[in-house]
Design a protein around this motif. Structure first.
Motif, short mmCIF file in Angstrom:
data_model
loop_
_atom_site.label_atom_id
_atom_site.label_comp_id
_atom_site.label_asym_id
_atom_site.label_seq_id
_atom_site.Cartn_x
_atom_site.Cartn_y
_atom_site.Cartn_z
N GLN A 1 32.16 38.37 37.79
CA GLN A 1 32.66 39.70 37.46
C GLN A 1 31.78 40.76 38.12
O GLN A 1 30.57 40.58 38.26
CB GLN A 1 32.63 39.92 35.94
CG GLN A 1 33.50 38.95 35.16
CD GLN A 1 34.98 39.18 35.38
OE1 GLN A 1 35.45 40.31 35.44
NE2 GLN A 1 35.73 38.09 35.51
N TRP A 2 32.38 41.90 38.47
CA TRP A 2 31.59 42.98 39.03
C TRP A 2 30.55 43.48 38.04
O TRP A 2 29.47 43.92 38.41
CB TRP A 2 32.51 44.12 39.49
CG TRP A 2 33.15 43.83 40.80
CD1 TRP A 2 34.41 43.34 41.01
CD2 TRP A 2 32.57 43.98 42.09
NE1 TRP A 2 34.65 43.18 42.35
CE2 TRP A 2 33.54 43.56 43.05
CE3 TRP A 2 31.33 44.43 42.55
CZ2 TRP A 2 33.28 43.59 44.42
CZ3 TRP A 2 31.08 44.45 43.92
CH2 TRP A 2 32.05 44.03 44.83
N ILE A 62 41.14 47.72 38.79
CA ILE A 62 40.18 47.52 37.70
C ILE A 62 40.89 47.68 36.36
O ILE A 62 42.03 48.14 36.29
CB ILE A 62 38.99 48.50 37.80
CG1 ILE A 62 39.48 49.95 37.65
CG2 ILE A 62 38.23 48.30 39.10
CD1 ILE A 62 38.35 50.97 37.59
N ASN A 63 40.18 47.28 35.32
CA ASN A 63 40.67 47.46 33.94
C ASN A 63 42.04 46.83 33.69
O ASN A 63 42.78 47.28 32.82
CB ASN A 63 40.71 48.95 33.58
CG ASN A 63 39.35 49.60 33.63
OD1 ASN A 63 38.35 48.98 33.28
ND2 ASN A 63 39.30 50.84 34.08
N TRP A 64 42.35 45.77 34.42
CA TRP A 64 43.63 45.10 34.21
C TRP A 64 43.47 44.08 33.08
O TRP A 64 42.41 43.53 32.86
CB TRP A 64 44.14 44.45 35.48
CG TRP A 64 43.16 43.54 36.17
CD1 TRP A 64 42.14 43.89 37.02
CD2 TRP A 64 43.10 42.11 36.07
NE1 TRP A 64 41.44 42.79 37.44
CE2 TRP A 64 42.02 41.68 36.88
CE3 TRP A 64 43.85 41.16 35.38
CZ2 TRP A 64 41.67 40.33 37.01
CZ3 TRP A 64 43.50 39.82 35.51
CH2 TRP A 64 42.43 39.43 36.32
N TYR A 88 40.73 36.96 35.00
CA TYR A 88 40.48 37.98 33.99
C TYR A 88 39.47 39.01 34.51
O TYR A 88 38.76 38.76 35.50
CB TYR A 88 40.00 37.38 32.67
CG TYR A 88 38.77 36.49 32.75
CD1 TYR A 88 37.49 37.05 32.71
CD2 TYR A 88 38.89 35.11 32.83
CE1 TYR A 88 36.35 36.24 32.76
CE2 TYR A 88 37.76 34.29 32.88
CZ TYR A 88 36.51 34.87 32.85
OH TYR A 88 35.39 34.07 32.90
N TYR A 89 39.41 40.13 33.83
CA TYR A 89 38.53 41.23 34.22
C TYR A 89 37.67 41.65 33.03
O TYR A 89 38.18 41.85 31.93
CB TYR A 89 39.35 42.44 34.69
CG TYR A 89 38.52 43.65 35.06
CD1 TYR A 89 38.03 43.82 36.35
CD2 TYR A 89 38.24 44.64 34.11
CE1 TYR A 89 37.27 44.94 36.70
CE2 TYR A 89 37.46 45.75 34.45
CZ TYR A 89 36.99 45.88 35.73
OH TYR A 89 36.24 46.99 36.06
N GLY A 136 34.79 44.55 32.17
CA GLY A 136 34.12 45.74 32.69
C GLY A 136 32.74 45.97 32.09
O GLY A 136 32.26 45.23 31.26
N VAL A 149 41.85 42.81 43.48
CA VAL A 149 41.03 42.49 42.30
C VAL A 149 39.61 42.16 42.73
O VAL A 149 38.63 42.67 42.17
CB VAL A 149 41.66 41.33 41.52
CG1 VAL A 149 40.65 40.71 40.55
CG2 VAL A 149 42.88 41.80 40.76
N GLU A 150 39.47 41.29 43.73
CA GLU A 150 38.15 40.84 44.15
C GLU A 150 37.33 41.96 44.79
O GLU A 150 36.10 41.95 44.74
CB GLU A 150 38.26 39.65 45.11
CG GLU A 150 38.87 38.39 44.51
CD GLU A 150 38.06 37.81 43.36
OE1 GLU A 150 36.91 38.25 43.13
OE2 GLU A 150 38.57 36.91 42.68
N LYS A 183 37.53 45.05 43.82
CA LYS A 183 37.40 46.07 42.77
C LYS A 183 38.23 47.33 43.04
O LYS A 183 37.92 48.42 42.59
CB LYS A 183 35.93 46.45 42.55
CG LYS A 183 35.61 46.93 41.13
CD LYS A 183 34.10 47.12 40.94
CE LYS A 183 33.79 47.44 39.49
NZ LYS A 183 34.27 48.77 39.09
#
Length: 263
Positions: free
Chosen positions: A239-240, A62-64, A260-261, A263, A56-57, A59
């Protein structure tokens, strides 16, 4: 032991405690959350939660939408334990080293952009609740906005330390958040109560940007800053989507957030 133990502890934190003592106190409450396999790996149903968090960290995942159910305890253990605090401190240390290496122009146009949620302010009291469970249950916009409206989010200590270092170096601070514009007054008072007393701009999401992705929105706002003469020398987010896109900055820094993610 269920995460409700953590929730009950949070409810007892003294109201007289200064905001930045919050994470320091909860560090010790996490011990009842015992790892389910060696070294805190939480290997259940072919999921190794340490590896999941790393993916996750970086990337790679993604989109989870939700933290895997098998990893609920692990994420709680990480977020309220010492490792999250140490990881944030490492990011701040590198950012401070970078900031001190720069020679600023001195014209008030050298800025450092900070995200707010899980970057400068922590929503840990909210995510530790039994009906949220560190991102293992679906996001509830109404409940989260009610929490934001309370205006009691504590600071992320490492980010506050970075902020306190940047000001005397001559950086101007810009907070760029996806929080809706209607929360401006409460976010202002929350930031000040948490120790962030001075900034150049507080940019919140208005109606014109409603429906745009975080990446598009933040790119647009940073571009507006650059077009008005500012130089983005540093940029920090959880967040990215905070640190990618147009005019992301000369250096970007990501603090961990496996809850959490966006985008």
């Amino acid at each position: 032991m269920r995460l409700v133990v953590v929730f009950l502890f949070l409810a007892t934190v003294s109201a007289t405690c200064h905001a930045n003592c919050f994470i320091e106190q909860v560090v010790h409450q996490i011990h009842p959350l015992r790892p389910r396999s060696g070294a805190g790996g939480y290997r259940l149903e072919n999921i190794n939660c340490q590896s999941w968090r790393l993916a996750v960290e970086t990337k790679n995942i993604i989109n989870w939408k939700l933290v895997p159910e098998a990893c609920e305890g692990y994420i709680g253990h990480y977020m309220l334990g010492k490792q999250y605090r140490k990881d944030c401190e490492t990011v701040a240390n590198v950012a401070i080293e970078y900031a001190k290496s720069l020679t600023l122009a001195g014209d008030g146009k050298d800025i450092w952009v900070f995200d707010i949620d899980e970057t400068t302010l922590s929503n840990m009291p909210y995510y530790a609740r039994s009906d949220v469970q560190f991102g293992a249950l679906p996001y509830n916009d109404t409940k989260f906005n009610e929490w934001v409206a309370e205006g009691t989010a504590p600071p992320v200590p490492a980010s506050l330390r970075l902020y306190q270092t940047l000001l005397p170096l001559g950086f101007k601070i810009v907070f760029l958040t996806g929080t809706a514009e209607r929360f401006r007054a409460i976010r202002t008072s929350n930031l000040k109560a948490a120790g962030y007393h001075t900034w150049e701009k507080l940019i919140l999401k208005g109606e014109a940007d409603k429906g745009t992705t975080a990446l598009v929105y933040k790119s647009k706002k940073r571009t507006e800053l650059v077009n008005s003469g500012y130089r983005v020398l540093g940029n920090m987010g959880d967040q990215w989507s905070d640190i990618l896109g147009d005019n992301a900055g000369d250096r970007t820094f990501k603090v961990p957030d496996p809850m959490y993610y966006i985008g």
